[in-house]
Design a protein around this motif. Structure first.
Motif, short mmCIF file in Angstrom:
data_model
loop_
_atom_site.label_atom_id
_atom_site.label_comp_id
_atom_site.label_asym_id
_atom_site.label_seq_id
_atom_site.Cartn_x
_atom_site.Cartn_y
_atom_site.Cartn_z
N THR A 168 0.62 -1.35 -0.11
CA THR A 168 0.00 0.10 -0.01
C THR A 168 0.93 1.21 -0.07
N GLU A 169 2.16 1.14 0.39
CA GLU A 169 2.74 2.63 0.61
C GLU A 169 4.04 2.62 -0.40
N TYR A 170 4.70 1.41 -0.72
CA TYR A 170 6.01 1.55 -1.36
C TYR A 170 5.66 1.96 -2.61
N GLY A 171 6.51 3.01 -3.14
CA GLY A 171 6.43 3.67 -4.54
C GLY A 171 7.35 2.84 -5.46
N ASN A 172 7.59 3.27 -6.38
CA ASN A 172 8.52 2.52 -7.67
C ASN A 172 8.27 1.23 -7.76
N LEU A 173 7.16 0.87 -7.74
CA LEU A 173 6.46 -0.70 -7.63
C LEU A 173 5.45 -0.85 -8.62
N LYS A 174 5.70 -1.97 -9.35
CA LYS A 174 4.54 -2.43 -10.10
C LYS A 174 4.01 -3.59 -9.74
N MET A 175 2.68 -3.86 -9.61
CA MET A 175 1.87 -4.72 -8.98
C MET A 175 1.09 -5.52 -10.02
N TYR A 176 1.31 -6.98 -10.26
CA TYR A 176 0.15 -7.68 -11.01
C TYR A 176 -0.57 -8.60 -10.23
N ILE A 177 -1.85 -8.68 -10.45
CA ILE A 177 -2.89 -9.68 -10.03
C ILE A 177 -3.44 -10.64 -11.02
N ASP A 178 -3.69 -11.85 -10.39
CA ASP A 178 -4.23 -12.89 -11.43
C ASP A 178 -5.62 -13.03 -11.41
N CYS A 179 -6.33 -11.97 -11.64
CA CYS A 179 -7.89 -11.73 -11.61
C CYS A 179 -8.34 -11.10 -13.05
N GLU A 196 -11.54 -3.63 -5.12
CA GLU A 196 -11.51 -2.01 -4.89
C GLU A 196 -12.33 -1.52 -4.05
N ASP A 197 -13.60 -2.22 -4.05
CA ASP A 197 -14.65 -1.70 -3.18
C ASP A 197 -14.76 -2.40 -2.02
N THR A 198 -14.12 -3.72 -1.85
CA THR A 198 -14.33 -4.59 -0.59
C THR A 198 -12.99 -4.82 0.15
N ASN A 199 -11.91 -4.24 -0.51
CA ASN A 199 -10.70 -4.90 0.11
C ASN A 199 -9.69 -3.53 0.48
N GLU A 200 -9.48 -3.42 1.71
CA GLU A 200 -8.83 -2.00 1.94
C GLU A 200 -7.31 -1.99 1.41
N ILE A 201 -6.85 -2.99 1.28
CA ILE A 201 -5.71 -2.91 0.84
C ILE A 201 -5.51 -2.70 -0.69
N VAL A 202 -6.19 -3.17 -1.59
CA VAL A 202 -6.41 -3.00 -2.90
C VAL A 202 -6.83 -1.59 -3.13
N ALA A 203 -7.74 -0.98 -2.39
CA ALA A 203 -8.34 0.30 -2.29
C ALA A 203 -7.16 1.34 -2.08
N ARG A 204 -6.62 1.16 -0.92
CA ARG A 204 -5.46 1.98 -0.81
C ARG A 204 -4.33 2.12 -1.90
N ARG A 205 -3.84 0.87 -2.29
CA ARG A 205 -2.94 1.06 -3.35
C ARG A 205 -3.49 1.58 -4.73
N ILE A 206 -4.59 1.56 -5.13
CA ILE A 206 -5.14 2.32 -6.04
C ILE A 206 -5.34 3.76 -5.91
N SER A 207 -5.77 4.01 -4.61
CA SER A 207 -5.98 5.53 -4.37
C SER A 207 -4.55 6.36 -4.32
#
Length: 301
Positions: free
Chosen positions: A36-47, A56-67
């Motif tokens: 959620t806090e590290y910059g210079n990071l590219k994240m890939y998810i299998d969905c 993004e609506d239900t998962n705080e970690i995903v929501a914080r990353r995207i915001s």
């Protein structure tokens, strides 16, 4: 950094983060900070993109990353395929729910692989190992064997940044045992020696000989691809401090690694891992400048 993460893993981590308020493990705090806090990071998810929008609506970690950042790259294919297609093998972390057969091969290539059942122990071990290496050079130096603790941390490169590394044959006296302590045999690794070696003009005629001697001290069991990088005409950062960088940690010795091991000084040797956000940012900022400097550097293979 590249992070490849299963949606099932991030859902479990988010559930734990929500439920364990006040009793979260240090490793859980680290994982959430990375995601959620590290910059210079590219994240890939299998969905699928649709599932990612639901997360993004239900998962705080995903929501914080995207915001806060550019978000996650959603590619609806197995994580193994994502990793094999996209990974640059420079600073790569994989999070899966369960252990996968391909993890062991990925780790040989310098990738950190975690599962839901082992991430707590493995991250804690890396942090503890790095924090345990604190050498007070005002006391008698006990040798380089202590750095063998770092051997089990996956890696595929070492970058030795020291403007005085070629003076007094230091690269062969101190760096050879240091590198041998850190690198496992039969693992392919890049070793870059970055230095402004012409700060001592008397070395200019002998640099090839010195570097060749360094390379010759590693037998065929060490799968090294070594090169000497002459940094010059780069003014955006003063590469003063002597630091050894690897994929997930860096080793610092302010006085320089070419110290006389028979003498004492007021300096020290410390190790920091990327699981400390300050160290992660500092290390990657250094490497960004070094990569820029290498664009105009002289390379000796």
């Amino acid at each position: 950094m590249q992070v490849f993460i299963e949606s099932d893993f991030i859902e479990k981590i988010n559930d734990d983060f929500q439920k364990m308020t006040g009793v979260r493990t240090p490793a859980l705090e680290v994982v959430v900070s990375v995601l959620t806090e590290y910059g210079n990071l590219k994240m890939y998810i299998d969905c699928s993109l649709q599932k990612l929008k639901t997360l993004e609506d239900t998962n705080e970690i995903v929501a914080r990353r995207i915001s806060q950042f550019s978000g996650l790259v959603s590619l609806n294919k197995p994580l193994k395929e994502l990793y094999e297609d996209i990974s640059n093998f420079e600073q790569v972390i994989v999070f899966t729910l369960d252990n996968e057969p391909w993890h062991s091969e990925a780790q040989k290539k310098g990738v950190l692989c975690f599962t839901y059942s082992n991430y707590n122990q493995k991250i804690s071990d890396i942090i503890n190992v790095c924090n345990s290496i604190k050498i007070d050079l005002s006391k008698r130096f006990q040798g380089w064997n202590i750095f063998g603790k770092l051997k089990d941390i996956p890696k595929n490169y070492l970058l030795l940044n020291d403007n005085y590394i070629l003076k007094k044959n230091a690269i062969n006296r101190n760096y050879v045992p240091l590198v041998k302590s850190i690198l496992a045999k039969n693992i392919e690794a890049e070793v870059e020696v970055c230095t402004d070696f012409l700060n001592d003009r008397t070395l200019a005629s002998s640099i090839n000989t010195i570097f060749d001697k360094f390379c010759s001290q590693f037998d065929d069991d060490y799968k090294l691809n070594a090169r000497l990088v002459h940094l010059y005409q780069y003014r955006d950062l003063n590469f003063h401090d002597r630091i050894v960088y690897s994929n997930f940690f860096m080793i610092e010795c302010p006085v320089g690694f070419n110290f006389d091991t028979r003498k004492t000084s007021n300096s020290k040797i410390t190790v920091d891992s990327i699981f400390d956000k300050f160290s992660y940012n500092r290390m990657n900022n250094h490497l960004r400048h070094l990569n820029n400097a290498k664009k105009s550097a002289r390379i000796i293979d």
